[in-house]
Design a protein around this motif. Structure first.
Motif, short mmCIF file in Angstrom:
data_model
loop_
_atom_site.label_atom_id
_atom_site.label_comp_id
_atom_site.label_asym_id
_atom_site.label_seq_id
_atom_site.Cartn_x
_atom_site.Cartn_y
_atom_site.Cartn_z
N PHE A 88 8.94 7.52 -0.98
CA PHE A 88 7.61 7.11 -0.92
C PHE A 88 6.86 6.66 -2.24
N LEU A 89 7.27 5.35 -2.59
CA LEU A 89 6.83 4.78 -3.74
C LEU A 89 5.52 3.86 -4.12
N GLY A 90 5.00 3.44 -2.73
CA GLY A 90 3.83 2.78 -2.58
C GLY A 90 3.98 1.27 -2.96
N ARG A 91 3.75 0.87 -4.34
CA ARG A 91 4.12 -0.56 -4.71
C ARG A 91 4.57 -0.36 -6.36
N ARG A 92 5.32 -1.15 -6.73
CA ARG A 92 5.58 -1.30 -8.17
C ARG A 92 4.54 -1.51 -9.00
N THR A 93 3.76 -2.43 -8.69
CA THR A 93 2.79 -2.85 -9.54
C THR A 93 1.78 -1.61 -9.86
N ASN A 94 1.63 -1.36 -11.26
CA ASN A 94 0.95 -0.10 -11.76
C ASN A 94 1.21 1.13 -11.41
N GLY A 95 2.34 1.36 -10.82
CA GLY A 95 2.91 2.48 -10.33
C GLY A 95 3.06 3.60 -11.67
#
Length: 318
Positions: free
Chosen positions: A236-243
Protein backbone atom coordinates in the motif's frame (compact mmCIF):
# COMPACT_ATOMS: atom_id res chain seq x y z
CA UNK A 1 -12.91 -19.66 -15.25
CA UNK A 2 -16.22 -19.55 -17.08
CA UNK A 3 -19.57 -19.40 -15.31
CA UNK A 4 -23.16 -18.53 -15.98
CA UNK A 5 -25.60 -17.75 -13.19
CA UNK A 6 -28.60 -15.44 -13.03
CA UNK A 7 -27.98 -14.49 -16.68
CA UNK A 8 -24.43 -13.35 -15.95
CA UNK A 9 -21.46 -14.68 -17.91
CA UNK A 10 -17.97 -14.40 -16.44
CA UNK A 11 -14.67 -14.68 -18.28
CA UNK A 12 -11.07 -13.84 -17.31
CA UNK A 13 -9.75 -10.60 -18.77
CA UNK A 14 -7.74 -11.45 -21.86
CA UNK A 15 -4.01 -11.23 -21.32
CA UNK A 16 -4.26 -10.67 -17.56
CA UNK A 17 -3.30 -12.81 -14.57
CA UNK A 18 -6.15 -11.25 -12.59
CA UNK A 19 -9.47 -9.55 -13.31
CA UNK A 20 -12.65 -10.71 -15.04
CA UNK A 21 -15.28 -9.48 -17.47
CA UNK A 22 -18.96 -9.81 -16.58
CA UNK A 23 -21.70 -9.61 -19.21
CA UNK A 24 -25.48 -9.73 -18.94
CA UNK A 25 -26.00 -7.47 -15.92
CA UNK A 26 -28.99 -5.13 -15.88
CA UNK A 27 -27.62 -2.17 -13.87
CA UNK A 28 -31.13 -0.94 -13.16
CA UNK A 29 -32.27 -4.27 -11.70
CA UNK A 30 -29.43 -6.01 -9.86
CA UNK A 31 -30.74 -9.18 -8.21
CA UNK A 32 -29.31 -10.80 -5.09
CA UNK A 33 -28.16 -13.74 -7.23
CA UNK A 34 -26.25 -11.27 -9.42
CA UNK A 35 -24.54 -9.81 -6.35
CA UNK A 36 -23.43 -13.28 -5.27
CA UNK A 37 -21.82 -13.91 -8.66
CA UNK A 38 -20.15 -10.49 -8.59
CA UNK A 39 -18.63 -11.05 -5.16
CA UNK A 40 -17.49 -14.57 -6.04
CA UNK A 41 -15.81 -13.13 -9.14
CA UNK A 42 -14.19 -10.40 -7.05
CA UNK A 43 -12.63 -12.97 -4.72
CA UNK A 44 -11.57 -15.32 -7.51
CA UNK A 45 -10.01 -12.63 -9.71
CA UNK A 46 -8.18 -10.44 -7.19
CA UNK A 47 -10.44 -7.41 -7.01
CA UNK A 48 -10.78 -6.22 -10.64
CA UNK A 49 -14.00 -6.54 -12.68
CA UNK A 50 -15.00 -5.10 -16.05
CA UNK A 51 -18.76 -4.89 -16.62
CA UNK A 52 -19.48 -4.89 -20.36
CA UNK A 53 -22.55 -2.91 -21.40
CA UNK A 54 -23.50 -2.25 -25.01
CA UNK A 55 -24.84 1.20 -24.13
CA UNK A 56 -24.15 4.16 -21.87
CA UNK A 57 -25.73 3.65 -18.47
CA UNK A 58 -27.58 6.29 -16.45
CA UNK A 59 -26.21 8.01 -13.34
CA UNK A 60 -28.66 6.23 -11.03
CA UNK A 61 -27.63 2.89 -12.57
CA UNK A 62 -23.96 3.61 -11.88
CA UNK A 63 -24.85 4.55 -8.30
CA UNK A 64 -26.81 1.29 -7.95
CA UNK A 65 -23.85 -0.71 -9.21
CA UNK A 66 -21.56 1.20 -6.84
CA UNK A 67 -23.87 0.28 -3.94
CA UNK A 68 -23.22 -3.43 -4.64
CA UNK A 69 -19.70 -2.83 -3.35
CA UNK A 70 -20.46 -0.51 -0.44
CA UNK A 71 -21.88 2.82 0.64
CA UNK A 72 -21.38 5.60 -1.91
CA UNK A 73 -18.64 8.10 -1.00
CA UNK A 74 -18.45 11.77 -2.00
CA UNK A 75 -16.44 12.64 -5.08
CA UNK A 76 -12.95 13.96 -4.30
CA UNK A 77 -12.24 17.65 -4.63
CA UNK A 78 -15.73 19.05 -4.00
CA UNK A 79 -16.22 18.54 -0.24
CA UNK A 80 -13.86 20.41 2.08
CA UNK A 81 -11.27 18.05 3.51
CA UNK A 82 -11.73 15.38 0.82
CA UNK A 83 -9.08 16.31 -1.71
CA UNK A 84 -9.96 19.98 -1.35
CA UNK A 85 -8.57 22.62 0.98
CA UNK A 86 -11.19 24.54 2.97
CA UNK A 87 -11.62 28.03 1.44
CA UNK A 88 -11.55 31.04 3.70
CA UNK A 89 -15.02 31.73 5.04
CA UNK A 90 -16.16 28.09 4.79
CA UNK A 91 -14.57 26.83 8.01
CA UNK A 92 -17.98 26.34 9.66
CA UNK A 93 -19.80 25.03 6.61
CA UNK A 94 -21.11 21.52 7.36
CA UNK A 95 -20.99 18.62 4.93
CA UNK A 96 -24.79 18.74 4.68
CA UNK A 97 -24.61 22.44 3.79
CA UNK A 98 -22.06 21.72 1.08
CA UNK A 99 -24.11 18.85 -0.34
CA UNK A 100 -27.26 21.00 -0.41
CA UNK A 101 -25.38 23.75 -2.23
CA UNK A 102 -23.99 21.28 -4.78
CA UNK A 103 -27.38 19.72 -5.47
CA UNK A 104 -28.98 23.17 -5.82
CA UNK A 105 -26.45 23.91 -8.57
CA UNK A 106 -27.25 20.64 -10.33
CA UNK A 107 -24.03 18.91 -9.26
CA UNK A 108 -24.09 15.26 -8.20
CA UNK A 109 -21.88 15.15 -5.05
CA UNK A 110 -21.08 11.47 -5.57
CA UNK A 111 -19.95 11.69 -9.20
CA UNK A 112 -16.55 12.67 -10.54
CA UNK A 113 -16.30 13.81 -14.15
CA UNK A 114 -12.90 13.04 -15.65
CA UNK A 115 -12.08 14.33 -19.09
CA UNK A 116 -11.59 17.25 -21.42
CA UNK A 117 -15.32 17.61 -22.18
CA UNK A 118 -17.92 19.73 -20.41
CA UNK A 119 -20.08 17.31 -18.34
CA UNK A 120 -23.32 19.02 -19.38
CA UNK A 121 -22.75 19.83 -23.06
CA UNK A 122 -20.04 17.25 -23.92
CA UNK A 123 -18.32 19.99 -25.88
CA UNK A 124 -14.56 20.37 -25.51
CA UNK A 125 -13.57 22.56 -22.60
CA UNK A 126 -12.14 25.95 -23.53
CA UNK A 127 -8.92 25.14 -21.70
CA UNK A 128 -7.51 21.86 -20.37
CA UNK A 129 -4.06 21.79 -18.71
CA UNK A 130 -1.47 20.10 -20.86
CA UNK A 131 -0.53 17.71 -18.05
CA UNK A 132 -4.03 16.24 -18.25
CA UNK A 133 -3.10 14.53 -21.53
CA UNK A 134 0.19 13.10 -20.27
CA UNK A 135 0.81 9.92 -18.33
CA UNK A 136 -0.93 9.70 -14.96
CA UNK A 137 1.28 8.07 -12.37
CA UNK A 138 0.58 4.84 -10.52
CA UNK A 139 -1.63 5.60 -7.54
CA UNK A 140 -4.38 4.54 -5.16
CA UNK A 141 -7.48 6.73 -5.02
CA UNK A 142 -7.60 9.21 -2.13
CA UNK A 143 -5.13 7.30 0.01
CA UNK A 144 -3.98 10.65 1.44
CA UNK A 145 -6.87 10.55 3.95
CA UNK A 146 -7.16 8.39 7.06
CA UNK A 147 -9.95 6.21 5.68
CA UNK A 148 -9.54 5.97 1.89
CA UNK A 149 -12.37 4.73 -0.36
CA UNK A 150 -12.38 0.97 -0.85
CA UNK A 151 -13.79 0.55 -4.36
CA UNK A 152 -13.59 2.84 -7.38
CA UNK A 153 -15.79 2.54 -10.48
CA UNK A 154 -14.99 4.12 -13.84
CA UNK A 155 -17.56 4.32 -16.67
CA UNK A 156 -16.34 5.02 -20.21
CA UNK A 157 -18.57 7.63 -21.90
CA UNK A 158 -16.24 8.96 -24.63
CA UNK A 159 -12.87 7.42 -25.47
CA UNK A 160 -10.11 8.36 -27.92
CA UNK A 161 -9.20 6.03 -30.77
CA UNK A 162 -5.75 5.58 -29.30
CA UNK A 163 -4.17 6.02 -25.87
CA UNK A 164 -5.96 6.82 -22.62
CA UNK A 165 -5.70 3.20 -21.47
CA UNK A 166 -5.80 2.38 -17.75
CA UNK A 167 -3.13 0.20 -16.21
CA UNK A 168 -3.82 -1.92 -13.14
CA UNK A 169 -1.20 -3.53 -10.93
CA UNK A 170 -2.00 -6.19 -8.34
CA UNK A 171 -0.47 -5.26 -5.01
CA UNK A 172 -1.48 -8.63 -3.62
CA UNK A 173 0.80 -10.29 -6.15
CA UNK A 174 3.49 -7.72 -5.34
CA UNK A 175 3.25 -8.48 -1.62
CA UNK A 176 3.41 -12.22 -2.23
CA UNK A 177 6.63 -11.74 -4.22
CA UNK A 178 8.44 -9.71 -1.55
CA UNK A 179 11.56 -11.39 -0.19
CA UNK A 180 11.29 -12.46 3.46
CA UNK A 181 14.02 -9.95 4.28
CA UNK A 182 12.19 -7.02 2.65
CA UNK A 183 8.87 -8.02 4.20
CA UNK A 184 10.46 -8.02 7.63
CA UNK A 185 12.11 -4.67 6.94
CA UNK A 186 8.90 -2.86 5.97
CA UNK A 187 6.37 -4.69 8.16
CA UNK A 188 6.27 -2.00 10.83
CA UNK A 189 6.97 1.00 8.57
CA UNK A 190 4.46 3.57 7.39
CA UNK A 191 4.58 5.74 4.29
CA UNK A 192 2.92 9.14 4.12
CA UNK A 193 0.59 9.46 1.12
CA UNK A 194 0.80 13.01 -0.24
CA UNK A 195 -2.35 15.03 -0.97
CA UNK A 196 -0.74 17.89 -2.90
CA UNK A 197 -1.08 16.61 -6.45
CA UNK A 198 -3.58 14.63 -8.45
CA UNK A 199 -2.26 11.68 -10.44
CA UNK A 200 -1.87 13.90 -13.53
CA UNK A 201 0.63 16.07 -11.65
CA UNK A 202 -1.79 18.99 -11.38
CA UNK A 203 -2.08 20.44 -7.84
CA UNK A 204 -5.36 19.77 -6.05
CA UNK A 205 -7.69 22.71 -5.34
CA UNK A 206 -6.14 25.04 -2.75
CA UNK A 207 -2.97 22.97 -2.31
CA UNK A 208 0.55 24.42 -2.21
CA UNK A 209 3.55 22.22 -3.15
CA UNK A 210 5.69 21.38 -0.08
CA UNK A 211 9.38 22.15 0.22
CA UNK A 212 10.10 18.43 0.62
CA UNK A 213 8.18 15.16 1.12
CA UNK A 214 8.84 15.44 4.85
CA UNK A 215 6.62 18.54 5.00
CA UNK A 216 3.98 17.22 2.58
CA UNK A 217 0.38 17.13 3.79
CA UNK A 218 -1.01 13.63 3.81
CA UNK A 219 -1.71 10.58 5.95
CA UNK A 220 0.71 7.79 6.93
CA UNK A 221 -0.38 4.23 6.20
CA UNK A 222 1.34 0.86 6.71
CA UNK A 223 3.40 -0.28 3.72
CA UNK A 224 1.83 -3.73 4.09
CA UNK A 225 -1.90 -3.95 4.77
CA UNK A 226 -4.42 -6.72 5.30
CA UNK A 227 -7.43 -7.02 2.98
CA UNK A 228 -10.28 -8.07 5.32
CA UNK A 229 -12.56 -9.41 2.56
CA UNK A 230 -9.96 -11.92 1.33
CA UNK A 231 -7.47 -12.27 4.19
CA UNK A 232 -4.59 -11.47 1.80
CA UNK A 233 -1.77 -9.00 2.27
CA UNK A 234 -1.17 -6.15 -0.16
CA UNK A 235 1.45 -3.47 -0.60
CA UNK A 236 0.00 0.00 0.00
CA UNK A 237 2.23 2.75 -1.36
CA UNK A 238 -0.29 5.35 -2.55
CA UNK A 239 1.70 7.31 -5.13
CA UNK A 240 5.41 7.95 -5.58
CA UNK A 241 5.31 11.75 -5.76
CA UNK A 242 6.12 13.23 -2.32
CA UNK A 243 5.89 9.83 -0.64
CA UNK A 244 7.82 9.64 2.62
CA UNK A 245 8.65 6.72 4.93
CA UNK A 246 7.91 8.04 8.38
CA UNK A 247 10.87 8.37 10.75
CA UNK A 248 13.62 7.85 8.16
CA UNK A 249 16.09 10.43 6.92
CA UNK A 250 14.84 11.72 3.58
CA UNK A 251 17.63 10.10 1.55
CA UNK A 252 16.96 6.70 3.13
CA UNK A 253 13.21 7.12 2.56
CA UNK A 254 13.77 7.99 -1.11
CA UNK A 255 16.05 5.00 -1.66
CA UNK A 256 13.64 2.58 0.01
CA UNK A 257 10.62 3.93 -1.87
CA UNK A 258 12.46 3.69 -5.19
CA UNK A 259 13.19 0.03 -4.44
CA UNK A 260 9.63 -0.71 -3.33
CA UNK A 261 8.03 1.01 -6.33
CA UNK A 262 10.32 -0.81 -8.75
CA UNK A 263 9.18 -4.06 -7.18
CA UNK A 264 5.48 -3.19 -6.92
CA UNK A 265 5.03 -2.19 -10.58
CA UNK A 266 6.81 -5.07 -12.29
CA UNK A 267 5.11 -6.02 -15.58
CA UNK A 268 4.15 -9.48 -14.32
CA UNK A 269 1.85 -7.87 -11.75
CA UNK A 270 0.19 -5.49 -14.25
CA UNK A 271 -2.56 -5.38 -16.88
CA UNK A 272 -3.39 -2.60 -19.36
CA UNK A 273 -7.09 -2.07 -20.06
CA UNK A 274 -8.10 -0.74 -23.47
CA UNK A 275 -11.50 0.85 -23.04
CA UNK A 276 -14.72 0.36 -24.96
CA UNK A 277 -17.61 2.81 -24.65
CA UNK A 278 -20.16 1.66 -22.07
CA UNK A 279 -17.80 -0.40 -19.94
CA UNK A 280 -17.67 0.02 -16.18
CA UNK A 281 -14.47 -1.14 -14.49
CA UNK A 282 -14.44 -1.57 -10.73
CA UNK A 283 -11.39 -2.22 -8.60
CA UNK A 284 -10.50 -2.63 -4.94
CA UNK A 285 -8.09 0.14 -3.94
CA UNK A 286 -6.79 -2.04 -1.13
CA UNK A 287 -5.49 -4.48 -3.75
CA UNK A 288 -4.72 -2.39 -6.84
CA UNK A 289 -2.61 0.45 -8.12
CA UNK A 290 -3.79 2.10 -11.33
CA UNK A 291 -2.48 4.63 -13.86
CA UNK A 292 -3.44 6.13 -17.23
CA UNK A 293 -1.48 6.26 -20.46
CA UNK A 294 -1.22 9.53 -22.45
CA UNK A 295 -3.51 10.47 -25.33
CA UNK A 296 -3.57 13.10 -28.07
CA UNK A 297 -4.65 16.60 -27.06
CA UNK A 298 -6.88 16.81 -30.13
CA UNK A 299 -8.90 13.78 -29.01
CA UNK A 300 -11.72 13.53 -26.45
CA UNK A 301 -11.94 11.35 -23.36
CA UNK A 302 -14.73 11.54 -20.79
CA UNK A 303 -15.43 9.20 -17.88
CA UNK A 304 -17.78 9.02 -14.92
CA UNK A 305 -16.25 7.87 -11.65
CA UNK A 306 -17.80 6.81 -8.32
CA UNK A 307 -16.38 5.26 -5.17
CA UNK A 308 -17.40 3.58 -1.93
CA UNK A 309 -16.65 4.56 1.65
CA UNK A 310 -13.70 2.73 3.11
CA UNK A 311 -12.68 1.33 6.45
CA UNK A 312 -9.65 1.87 8.64
CA UNK A 313 -6.49 0.47 7.12
CA UNK A 314 -5.52 -2.80 8.82
CA UNK A 315 -1.74 -3.37 8.99
CA UNK A 316 -0.27 -6.75 8.13
CA UNK A 317 0.94 -8.83 11.03
CA UNK A 318 4.20 -10.67 11.64
Amino acid sequence: MSATASNLSVQPLAGAKFGAEIRGLDPGNIAEADKSVIWETYRDRHGLICFAFDHLIEADELHSLTAVFGENEFAPGIINGLGKATPQGEENLSVDDQVARLRASGRDPYMTYIGNLDPKTLEKKATTPGKFFGEWEWHTDMSYIEVPPTFSLLHARVIPDGGGDTGFCSQVMAAQALSPEMRERVLTLKVKHDSTYGSSGIPRPGMTPPDSPVEAIGYPHPILRKVPTTGEEAMFLGRRTNGYVMGLPLDESEALLDELWAHATQPEFCYKHQWQVGQVVVWDNRMMLHMRTPFDETKARFMWRTQTKGEAVVPAQA
